[in-house]
Structure formats: C-alpha cells, structure tokens
Write an enzyme that holds these catalytic residues in place. Structure first.
Site, short mmCIF file in Angstrom:
data_model
loop_
_atom_site.label_atom_id
_atom_site.label_comp_id
_atom_site.label_asym_id
_atom_site.label_seq_id
_atom_site.Cartn_x
_atom_site.Cartn_y
_atom_site.Cartn_z
N LYS A 19 8.57 -0.62 -2.44
CA LYS A 19 9.51 0.58 -2.83
C LYS A 19 10.32 1.19 -1.75
CE LYS A 19 6.38 3.03 -5.05
NZ LYS A 19 5.39 2.18 -4.73
N ARG A 94 5.93 9.27 -12.53
CA ARG A 94 4.78 8.29 -11.98
C ARG A 94 3.81 8.40 -13.39
NH1 ARG A 94 4.20 7.63 -6.33
NH2 ARG A 94 2.17 6.44 -5.91
N ARG A 133 -0.36 -2.29 6.85
CA ARG A 133 0.83 -1.48 6.76
C ARG A 133 0.70 -0.39 7.84
NH1 ARG A 133 3.20 1.89 1.98
NH2 ARG A 133 1.02 2.71 2.02
N ARG A 168 -1.42 5.25 7.06
CA ARG A 168 -1.68 6.26 6.14
C ARG A 168 -2.95 6.73 5.65
NH1 ARG A 168 3.04 5.58 1.79
NH2 ARG A 168 1.10 5.73 0.37
N ARG A 179 -5.86 3.86 -6.40
CA ARG A 179 -4.27 4.05 -6.40
C ARG A 179 -3.80 2.87 -7.54
NH1 ARG A 179 -2.60 3.78 -0.55
NH2 ARG A 179 -0.47 3.47 -1.25
P1 AP5 Z 1 6.19 -0.28 1.21
O1 AP5 Z 1 7.52 -0.59 1.18
O2 AP5 Z 1 5.72 0.70 1.92
O3 AP5 Z 1 5.47 -0.22 -0.11
P2 AP5 Z 1 5.77 1.01 -1.36
O4 AP5 Z 1 6.01 0.50 -2.78
O5 AP5 Z 1 6.51 2.07 -0.75
O6 AP5 Z 1 4.11 1.56 -1.48
P3 AP5 Z 1 3.48 2.92 -1.27
O7 AP5 Z 1 2.01 2.64 -0.68
O8 AP5 Z 1 4.56 3.74 -0.33
O9 AP5 Z 1 3.56 3.20 -2.68
P4 AP5 Z 1 2.64 4.51 -3.25
O10 AP5 Z 1 3.19 4.56 -4.58
O11 AP5 Z 1 1.10 4.22 -3.44
O12 AP5 Z 1 2.84 5.70 -2.42
P5 AP5 Z 1 3.60 7.04 -2.40
O13 AP5 Z 1 4.05 7.49 -1.07
O14 AP5 Z 1 4.66 6.95 -3.49
O15 AP5 Z 1 5.57 -1.94 1.47
C1 AP5 Z 1 3.80 -1.98 1.85
C2 AP5 Z 1 3.98 -3.01 2.98
O16 AP5 Z 1 4.41 -4.31 2.54
C3 AP5 Z 1 4.70 -2.72 4.24
O17 AP5 Z 1 3.85 -3.03 5.28
C4 AP5 Z 1 5.95 -3.44 4.27
O18 AP5 Z 1 6.56 -3.76 5.31
C5 AP5 Z 1 5.36 -4.92 3.41
N1 AP5 Z 1 6.31 -5.45 2.67
C6 AP5 Z 1 7.31 -4.85 1.85
N2 AP5 Z 1 7.91 -5.58 1.08
C7 AP5 Z 1 7.44 -7.02 1.49
C8 AP5 Z 1 7.79 -8.17 1.17
N3 AP5 Z 1 8.89 -8.58 0.13
N4 AP5 Z 1 7.12 -9.48 1.70
C9 AP5 Z 1 6.05 -8.90 2.61
N5 AP5 Z 1 5.78 -7.72 2.87
C10 AP5 Z 1 6.38 -6.75 2.54
O19 AP5 Z 1 2.51 8.17 -2.94
C11 AP5 Z 1 1.30 8.45 -2.03
C12 AP5 Z 1 0.39 9.32 -2.85
O20 AP5 Z 1 1.19 10.74 -3.06
C13 AP5 Z 1 -0.04 9.15 -4.42
O21 AP5 Z 1 -1.08 8.42 -4.26
C14 AP5 Z 1 -0.18 10.47 -4.96
O22 AP5 Z 1 -1.34 10.91 -4.54
C15 AP5 Z 1 0.94 11.31 -4.24
N6 AP5 Z 1 2.26 11.21 -5.23
C16 AP5 Z 1 3.38 10.64 -4.80
N7 AP5 Z 1 4.21 10.48 -5.86
C17 AP5 Z 1 3.62 11.33 -6.69
C18 AP5 Z 1 4.13 11.76 -8.14
N8 AP5 Z 1 5.24 11.38 -8.62
N9 AP5 Z 1 3.10 12.38 -9.03
C19 AP5 Z 1 1.96 12.50 -8.65
N10 AP5 Z 1 1.53 12.15 -7.06
C20 AP5 Z 1 2.35 11.37 -6.47
MG MG Z 2 6.48 4.08 -0.44
#
Ligand code: AP5
Ligand code: MG
Ligand code: ZN
Length: 231
Positions: A19, A94, A133, A168, A179
């Site tokens: 994402k 979410r 990552r 992270r 997660r």
């Molecule tokens: P990356 O682009 O970083 O993936 P991502 O989908 O952004 O993954 P996240 O881990 O950020 O998602 P998340 O939903 O768990 O975390 P968030 O920060 O929202 O890519 C991942 C890796 O793959 C990278 O190394 C990249 O280079 C590689 N890659 C990408 N595309 C690729 C491809 N096509 N091929 C190969 N490699 C590739 O949330 C974190 C925490 O915050 C949650 O657990 C929760 O506690 C809290 N939180 C956030 N939002 C909410 C909400 N709305 N409600 C409640 N709690 C929330």
């Molecule tokens: Mg992300």
C-alpha cells in the site's frame, strides 16, 4: 472540504501488500495527497505525543488502535486537504465502523470515495516482504533489503540529509502473525462494504512493483498507463 474535484481513493490490502509503495508512486503520478493512518500514528510516536503513547501498545502487538482515537485523527487530517488536491487513504478504513464513519463524514460535505483499490498478496509472500522491509524514519518511505547482498538501503532517496533507515517495531514475527489475523477478522469485511457499493477493484499484488502500479492506474482509468502489465 467542500464539494471538490480531486479524486478520492482508498488503498486496502494486508500488511506488506505494498500500500505504501503504491501510494508513493500514485502520489508522484496523480499528485494526490497520501494519508496513511499508520504513518500518522508513527509521526505521533516519534514526536512523543499523548496520542502516540496511547497507540503504541496496540501497534507493537499488531492490534487495531481503538476507533475512538483513530477515526478522529484521520478525518481531521482529511479535512485539511484542499478539495482540488484529492487524497488516497492507506490503512484506513480498517473495519466497518471506520468505513461508515468515513462515508458519513464525506456525505456531510457532498462527497464520496471514488474507487477502492484492493491489493492482493498471499500470506507467505507478505511474511517474506515484512521481514525484509526497512523504512525511512522521517518520511516513512518503505524499502527492501538488497536481493543480492542482503544489505538494507544506505539512506532514503527522498531525504538524503536525514533519512535514518530502520525496521518497524511491529515487523517482528509475532506481531506480523497477529496483524495478518486481525486483517482477516476485522478488515476483510471492509472489502464487502465497498464491493456492495460497486467501488472495489481487485489488483494482483505479487508482481514487480511497476507492474502493480500499472494495473492500479488501469483500474483508476488513467488513460496512458504503460504497457508493462499487459499480462
Ligand atoms: P509496503 O508498501 O511497506 O506495504 P504496506 O501494505 O504499506 O504494509 P504495512 O506493513 O505498512 O501495512 P499495515 O497495514 O500492516 O501497517 P500500517 O502502517 O497501516 O511494502 C512492504 C515491503 O514489500 C517493502 O519492503 C516493499 O519494498 C516491498 N514491496 C512492495 N511491493 C512489492 C512488490 N510488488 N514486489 C516485491 N516487494 C514489494 O499500520 C500499522 C499499525 O498501526 C496497525 O497494526 C495498527 O496498530 C495501527 N493502525 C493503522 N491504521 C489503523 C486503523 N485504521 N485503525 C486502527 N489501527 C490502525
Ligand atoms: Mg504501509
Ligand atoms: Zn525519507
């Protein structure tokens, strides 16, 4: 926000689906604002705010931060974006409570979400990606370990002066497992919420980053998406 013309998108997908990676490319391509709820929480954390302290325990365990904290933080942020700019939400909504809150906040302004892009990736690939990552501490841009040398990136291409690169706290094996299960239980119903509204577009995410980007542009109807992803 008052009845504007900017495109309003949601990016949804499991942890590690790409994402943040796709949002970065879309921002460069379409000029829309990137709003990541996770990045907002991490910004609060690094600034030591009360909200950040409240969120920390949930994030480290891989659980959702309670809606009472999350919804206000994201909607307030979206409210500050100029109509013409448009936005893409990453990591929000979410659960269905958040999806309903977003819908009603936008409705009050005569607006709606235009498209929801669902990036699909299988669990074994998600686990592999998250263990490799690295993220820039100042702008949150995601990177991967070098596939040949295994080394993390030396610095952030967007922040050549600052750009501290780190892993992270919620990319541990235990937090990642949690997660993934939280995603299945709480976030998967959001897909149905948007499917019923005719807004959901599924994009296969297990292809090279540029090919996924190209597919995203196609489902958004951006005319001159490149020829990379014709497969
Ligand atoms: P990356 O682009 O970083 O993936 P991502 O989908 O952004 O993954 P996240 O881990 O950020 O998602 P998340 O939903 O768990 O975390 P968030 O920060 O929202 O890519 C991942 C890796 O793959 C990278 O190394 C990249 O280079 C590689 N890659 C990408 N595309 C690729 C491809 N096509 N091929 C190969 N490699 C590739 O949330 C974190 C925490 O915050 C949650 O657990 C929760 O506690 C809290 N939180 C956030 N939002 C909410 C909400 N709305 N409600 C409640 N709690 C929330
Ligand atoms: Mg992300
Ligand atoms: Zn950076």
């Amino acid at each position: 926000m008052t009845g504007g013309s900017g495109v309003r998108l949601v990016l949804v997908g499991p942890p590690g689906a790409g994402k943040g990676t796709q949002a970065q490319l879309l921002k460069e391509r379409l000029g829309v604002e990137h709003v990541s709820s996770g990045d907002l929480f991490r910004h609060h954390l690094s600034n030591g705010t009360e909200l950040g302290e409240l969120a920390r325990a949930y994030m480290d365990r891989g659980e959702l931060v309670p809606d009472e904290i999350t919804i206000g933080m994201v909607i307030d942020h979206v409210d500050q974006i100029a109509d013409a700019a448009g936005f893409m939400l990453d990591g929000f909504p979410r659960n269905t409570t958040q999806a309903e809150a977003l819908e009603s906040a936008l409705q009050q302004r005569g607006q709606r979400i235009d498209r929801v892009v669902h990036i699909q990736v299988a669990d074994d690939e998600l686990i592999r990606r998250l263990s490799n990552r690295y993220v820039c501490r100042s702008c949150q841009r995601p990177y991967s370990r070098d596939s040949v040398t295994g080394a993390p990136p030396a610095r952030c291409v967007d922040c050549p002066d600052g750009g501290d690169i780190y892993q992270r706290d919620d990319d541990t094996e235990e937090a990642v497992a949690n997660r993934l299960s939280v995603y299945q239980q709480e976030t998967a119903p959001v897909l149905e919420f948007y499917r019923q509204r005719g807004l959901l577009a599924d994009v296969p995410g297990e292809r090279p980053i540029d090919a996924v980007h190209d597919s995203v542009l196609r489902v958004l109807g951006v005319a001159d998406a490149g020829a990379v992803s014709r497969s």
